[in-house]
Structure formats: C-alpha cells, structure tokens
Design an enzyme around this catalytic site. Structure first.
Site, PDB file in Angstrom:
ATOM      1  N   GLU A  61       0.844  -1.189   0.000  1.00 52.02           N
ATOM      2  CA  GLU A  61       0.000   0.000   0.000  1.00 52.02           C
ATOM      3  C   GLU A  61       0.882   1.242   0.000  1.00 52.02           C
ATOM      4  O   GLU A  61       1.791   1.357   0.813  1.00 52.02           O
ATOM      5  CB  GLU A  61      -0.893   0.033   1.236  1.00 52.02           C
ATOM      6  CG  GLU A  61      -1.898  -1.084   1.296  1.00 52.02           C
ATOM      7  CD  GLU A  61      -2.782  -0.994   2.521  1.00 52.02           C
ATOM      8  OE1 GLU A  61      -2.506  -0.170   3.428  1.00 52.02           O
ATOM      9  OE2 GLU A  61      -3.752  -1.759   2.584  1.00 52.02           O
ATOM     10  N   ILE A  64       0.511   8.323  -0.480  1.00 50.79           N
ATOM     11  CA  ILE A  64       1.174   9.481  -1.076  1.00 50.79           C
ATOM     12  C   ILE A  64       0.887  10.696  -0.190  1.00 50.79           C
ATOM     13  O   ILE A  64      -0.261  10.959   0.152  1.00 50.79           O
ATOM     14  CB  ILE A  64       0.691   9.713  -2.515  1.00 50.79           C
ATOM     15  CG1 ILE A  64       1.006   8.467  -3.362  1.00 50.79           C
ATOM     16  CG2 ILE A  64       1.358  10.957  -3.107  1.00 50.79           C
ATOM     17  CD1 ILE A  64       0.403   8.489  -4.745  1.00 50.79           C
TER      18      ILE A  64
END
Length: 137
Positions: A61, A64
């Site tokens: 995963e 950002i």
C-alpha cells in the site's frame, strides 16, 4: 487529529505484489511516488500482511503525502523506495494505528528532505515512456 495522508492508500494488484523481490522485508518504507505523468510526491509504503486488518495475502500500500483533487484509480503509479522506517506490527486500536502512521509520515518527510534523497525526486525513472517500464509496471 489530522489524517496522515490525503485519502485511501493506493494498492498494487496481486500481480505487481508478486513481482516484488521475495526477500524484501515486510514493514514500512519511504520514498517517492508519481501518478501517471504528474508531479513526484513523498510517500510512505507498507509491505506486508497488515495484521490490524487480518489480511490473508501480502499487500503493498502506497500512502502518497499529497492531496489530490481527483481520484487516480487506473493510473500508473511509479514508486522509488528509498529507505526503511520500521517493521510491520499489530496495533491494539485504530487510534494506535493512525498515530503510528502519522509518526511514519513525519519520519518520511524528514528523511526525504535530506539532499541525498531529494535529488532522487528528479530521477528520469519518473518520466520514462511507458514502453520502457519494467514488467509493464
């Protein structure tokens, strides 16, 4: 409490996860990420089983560290893993997990501001033509 990232993590498909080196340690990493042909942003990456959510398959995963105006589902996500933050671990509560993620984001922010890591943000890797991508990813 402020959320550590702008939205849900970007998950790689099982095919991409299986193409990661088999000897890569599970845990939390930091580095750079680019969605499509967009700008390069700091990121925190989780590789593992996500024990809090009791995953049965290994997942990767990418969180950002940026607020996007729109969803980027289906876009190509390019990442460069720069360093390791900590091993994967289970948490007693969602609050404890959120707190750990916030700590991970703070550490990633600090480390990615170092000159030796900052220069990798401009690497040509992020702007290669699609035909040159490794394994189509």
């Amino acid at each position: 409490m402020k959320p550590p990232c702008s939205g849900p993590p970007a998950n790689f498909s099982e095919q991409v996860v299986e193409s990661f080196p088999s000897d890569i340690s599970t845990g939390i990493y930091y580095g750079w990420a680019c969605v499509g042909n967009g700008d390069v942003h700091k990121m925190v990456l989780s590789i593992g089983w996500n024990p809090y959510y009791k995953n049965v398959k290994k997942s990767v995963e990418t969180h950002i560290i940026h607020t996007f105006k729109e969803d980027f589902y289906g876009e190509i996500l390019s990442i460069v893993i720069i360093g390791y933050i900590r091993p994967e671990k289970n948490f007693d509560s969602l609050d404890a997990l959120i707190s750990a993620i916030q700590d991970d984001v703070e550490e990633a922010n600090r480390k990615l501001d170092l000159p030796e890591h900052l220069k990798l943000k401009e690497d040509n890797f992020f702007h290669m033509p699609e035909s040159k991508l490794v394994n189509g990813h």
